[in-house]
Enzyme design. Sequence first.
Site, mmCIF file in Angstrom:
data_model
loop_
_atom_site.group_PDB
_atom_site.id
_atom_site.type_symbol
_atom_site.label_atom_id
_atom_site.label_comp_id
_atom_site.label_asym_id
_atom_site.label_seq_id
_atom_site.Cartn_x
_atom_site.Cartn_y
_atom_site.Cartn_z
ATOM 1 N N SER A 124 34.196 109.672 -59.801
ATOM 2 C CA SER A 124 33.383 109.079 -60.872
ATOM 3 C C SER A 124 32.035 109.767 -60.950
ATOM 4 O O SER A 124 31.500 110.231 -59.929
ATOM 5 C CB SER A 124 33.182 107.599 -60.541
ATOM 6 O OG SER A 124 32.162 107.035 -61.333
ATOM 7 N N TYR A 148 30.620 100.526 -54.416
ATOM 8 C CA TYR A 148 31.639 101.233 -55.195
ATOM 9 C C TYR A 148 31.353 102.737 -55.177
ATOM 10 O O TYR A 148 32.226 103.558 -54.889
ATOM 11 C CB TYR A 148 31.671 100.715 -56.641
ATOM 12 C CG TYR A 148 32.526 101.574 -57.546
ATOM 13 C CD1 TYR A 148 33.910 101.561 -57.424
ATOM 14 C CD2 TYR A 148 31.944 102.429 -58.497
ATOM 15 C CE1 TYR A 148 34.711 102.374 -58.227
ATOM 16 C CE2 TYR A 148 32.729 103.235 -59.303
ATOM 17 C CZ TYR A 148 34.105 103.207 -59.161
ATOM 18 O OH TYR A 148 34.891 104.015 -59.950
ATOM 19 N N LYS A 152 33.474 106.020 -53.416
ATOM 20 C CA LYS A 152 33.920 107.270 -54.056
ATOM 21 C C LYS A 152 33.378 108.488 -53.300
ATOM 22 O O LYS A 152 34.088 109.470 -53.090
ATOM 23 C CB LYS A 152 33.461 107.311 -55.521
ATOM 24 C CG LYS A 152 34.156 106.300 -56.431
ATOM 25 C CD LYS A 152 35.628 106.610 -56.617
ATOM 26 C CE LYS A 152 36.337 105.591 -57.480
ATOM 27 N NZ LYS A 152 37.799 105.656 -57.424
HETATM 28 P P1 NAD Z 1 42.148 99.809 -63.469
HETATM 29 O O1 NAD Z 1 41.622 98.662 -62.675
HETATM 30 O O2 NAD Z 1 42.640 99.542 -64.836
HETATM 31 O O3 NAD Z 1 43.319 100.550 -62.650
HETATM 32 C C1 NAD Z 1 43.366 100.574 -61.247
HETATM 33 C C2 NAD Z 1 44.736 100.042 -60.855
HETATM 34 O O4 NAD Z 1 44.863 100.073 -59.436
HETATM 35 C C3 NAD Z 1 44.972 98.596 -61.281
HETATM 36 O O5 NAD Z 1 46.190 98.509 -61.978
HETATM 37 C C4 NAD Z 1 45.026 97.819 -59.969
HETATM 38 O O6 NAD Z 1 45.904 96.721 -60.065
HETATM 39 C C5 NAD Z 1 45.497 98.880 -59.006
HETATM 40 N N1 NAD Z 1 45.093 98.702 -57.606
HETATM 41 C C6 NAD Z 1 43.868 98.447 -57.114
HETATM 42 N N2 NAD Z 1 43.906 98.389 -55.772
HETATM 43 C C7 NAD Z 1 45.189 98.635 -55.411
HETATM 44 C C8 NAD Z 1 45.851 98.712 -54.168
HETATM 45 N N3 NAD Z 1 45.215 98.533 -53.019
HETATM 46 N N4 NAD Z 1 47.176 98.975 -54.151
HETATM 47 C C9 NAD Z 1 47.863 99.166 -55.316
HETATM 48 N N5 NAD Z 1 47.276 99.093 -56.528
HETATM 49 C C10 NAD Z 1 45.954 98.836 -56.572
HETATM 50 O O7 NAD Z 1 41.017 100.915 -63.473
HETATM 51 P P2 NAD Z 1 40.950 102.282 -64.276
HETATM 52 O O8 NAD Z 1 39.835 102.172 -65.233
HETATM 53 O O9 NAD Z 1 42.287 102.673 -64.740
HETATM 54 O O10 NAD Z 1 40.463 103.232 -63.102
HETATM 55 C C11 NAD Z 1 41.351 104.055 -62.365
HETATM 56 C C12 NAD Z 1 40.569 104.810 -61.322
HETATM 57 O O11 NAD Z 1 39.555 105.574 -61.957
HETATM 58 C C13 NAD Z 1 39.844 103.915 -60.309
HETATM 59 O O12 NAD Z 1 39.934 104.511 -59.042
HETATM 60 C C14 NAD Z 1 38.412 103.922 -60.782
HETATM 61 O O13 NAD Z 1 37.494 103.732 -59.733
HETATM 62 C C15 NAD Z 1 38.299 105.309 -61.373
HETATM 63 N N6 NAD Z 1 37.254 105.418 -62.408
HETATM 64 C C16 NAD Z 1 37.288 104.560 -63.478
HETATM 65 C C17 NAD Z 1 36.277 104.646 -64.437
HETATM 66 C C18 NAD Z 1 36.242 103.700 -65.611
HETATM 67 O O14 NAD Z 1 35.174 103.517 -66.183
HETATM 68 N N7 NAD Z 1 37.363 103.086 -66.018
HETATM 69 C C19 NAD Z 1 35.292 105.623 -64.326
HETATM 70 C C20 NAD Z 1 35.304 106.473 -63.219
HETATM 71 C C21 NAD Z 1 36.302 106.367 -62.271
HETATM 72 C C1 WQD Z 2 27.330 101.679 -70.595
HETATM 73 C C2 WQD Z 2 25.972 101.391 -71.225
HETATM 74 C C3 WQD Z 2 24.817 99.548 -70.232
HETATM 75 C C4 WQD Z 2 27.496 96.370 -71.508
HETATM 76 C C5 WQD Z 2 30.145 102.046 -65.319
HETATM 77 C C6 WQD Z 2 30.109 102.324 -63.848
HETATM 78 C C7 WQD Z 2 30.491 103.755 -63.587
HETATM 79 C C8 WQD Z 2 31.845 104.088 -64.244
HETATM 80 C C9 WQD Z 2 31.867 103.694 -65.684
HETATM 81 C C10 WQD Z 2 33.572 103.707 -62.644
HETATM 82 C C11 WQD Z 2 24.895 101.062 -70.199
HETATM 83 C C12 WQD Z 2 25.151 99.262 -71.680
HETATM 84 C C13 WQD Z 2 26.913 97.599 -71.287
HETATM 85 C C14 WQD Z 2 26.848 95.447 -72.369
HETATM 86 C C15 WQD Z 2 25.109 97.064 -72.746
HETATM 87 N N1 WQD Z 2 32.906 103.353 -63.641
HETATM 88 N N2 WQD Z 2 25.732 97.930 -71.898
HETATM 89 N N3 WQD Z 2 25.691 95.838 -72.968
HETATM 90 O O1 WQD Z 2 27.294 101.399 -66.464
HETATM 91 O O2 WQD Z 2 27.545 103.646 -67.599
HETATM 92 O O3 WQD Z 2 29.217 102.925 -65.949
HETATM 93 O O4 WQD Z 2 31.469 102.329 -65.825
HETATM 94 O O5 WQD Z 2 33.413 104.657 -61.931
HETATM 95 O O6 WQD Z 2 30.548 103.917 -62.207
HETATM 96 O O7 WQD Z 2 28.799 102.074 -63.354
HETATM 97 O O8 WQD Z 2 29.172 101.819 -68.121
HETATM 98 O O9 WQD Z 2 30.151 100.590 -69.996
HETATM 99 O O10 WQD Z 2 29.020 99.300 -68.126
HETATM 100 O O11 WQD Z 2 27.634 100.632 -69.691
HETATM 101 O O12 WQD Z 2 24.050 97.336 -73.294
HETATM 102 O O13 WQD Z 2 27.317 94.306 -72.587
HETATM 103 O O14 WQD Z 2 26.097 100.212 -72.040
HETATM 104 O O15 WQD Z 2 23.574 99.018 -69.903
HETATM 105 O O16 WQD Z 2 23.700 101.602 -70.652
HETATM 106 P P1 WQD Z 2 28.167 102.436 -67.017
HETATM 107 P P2 WQD Z 2 29.069 100.521 -68.987
#
Ligand code: NAD
Ligand code: WQD
Length: 337
Positions: A124, A148, A152
Amino acid sequence: MKILVTGGAGYIGSHTLVELIDAGYEVVAVDNLCNSQKHSLKRVEKITHGNIAFYQIDIRDKEALTQVFKHHKIDAVMHFAGLKAVDKSVQKPIEYYDNNIGGTLALVEVMQNFNCKILVFSSSATVYGDAHKMPIREDFPLSATNPYGYSKLMIEQLLQDVFQAGGGWSIAKLRYFNPIGAHKSGTIGEHPNGIPNNLMPHILRVAMGELDKLNIFGGDYNTPDGTAIRDYIHVVDLAKGHIQALHALIDKPQIITANLGTGNGYSVLDMVMAFEKASGKPVPYQITHRRKGDIAICYADPSYAYKKLNWKAKHGLKDMCQDAWRWQVKNPDGYLC
Ligand code: NAD
Ligand code: WQD
């Protein structure tokens, strides 16, 4: 080739399954469904006319994971399973470290036992902390401000060490920026268990009339309109980035660390306006206090991913908003209907 997708029922995992099946791979998915529903996998099968072998297991359960590897000759793993809510990670650090780090450790151990050494990992942009220069390059200093983010960072280090120990591992650490949007069919999208804190799910709830207005967290950032700037990327572009990374890893054993972002920064107000235009729905908002832990600006330099993986994001903000809205309108209750 057969690819194991951990967290396959989740938001990014389900979209990546579509791309894997479309690219001709056989797929196996594991998920404990702690933040997803298995209907998402049926929907993936519907879109692709493909088959997914699904196991509802926790990846920390090494015995269960071993059984999956015994049943299937897995060639590579895409590892999405993990917990991702920043605020919950502050409240429940033990749960987050156990799940994210414990899950990854169990996975790499079982992979090693079966001599499966190709791994694509979901990292991330959070690993850059509050970067002081934009756009963010992969060689920028790393830091974290919450469990979190630390999980990572620690997993990235763990994977680096596993690679450096030798033995022919091939690993990609993909640093996602802000994934939004949905498959253009409107058949799969983001539907977590519970209410997420992210921007797009909130915009969708306001547009659906479920919330009166959007709270915009902070109007006094040092940005052109005062609201915070992020690099929003279409989830399908992100999924395609994984296929490109997989190809590179298969091509030769190596370790790759790459940003998956668009390179464009948009403010919260830009997002509100783009969404209103794409959906035709008003999104009333109020500017409120900053959210604790938020940073002002975060967007990627995606040029390394282009050079190394021959990948770049193709969808613009209009597609991201239209596709998110289509998914929402077609599935007001997500996968529950
Ligand atoms: P998500 O929660 O939709 O998907 C993650 C999946 O993993 C879920 O279906 C959950 O049930 C499953 N899971 C969690 N722990 C588990 C375990 N111990 N065993 C088996 N299954 C398990 O999230 P996503 O948005 O699809 O994210 C996928 C990956 O990408 C995550 O590792 C997340 O940290 C990373 N990521 C997401 C974002 C984002 O904003 N969505 C951004 C950066 C990184
Ligand atoms: C985006 C912008 C908020 C909600 C998070 C995690 C990051 C990654 C992606 C996993 C920010 C603003 C939000 C609302 C708002 N995940 N906001 N009103 O914070 O950039 O990233 O998700 O790895 O690690 O921190 O994403 O979508 O929460 O926010 O004004 O109701 O929208 O303040 O500026 P963020 P976000």
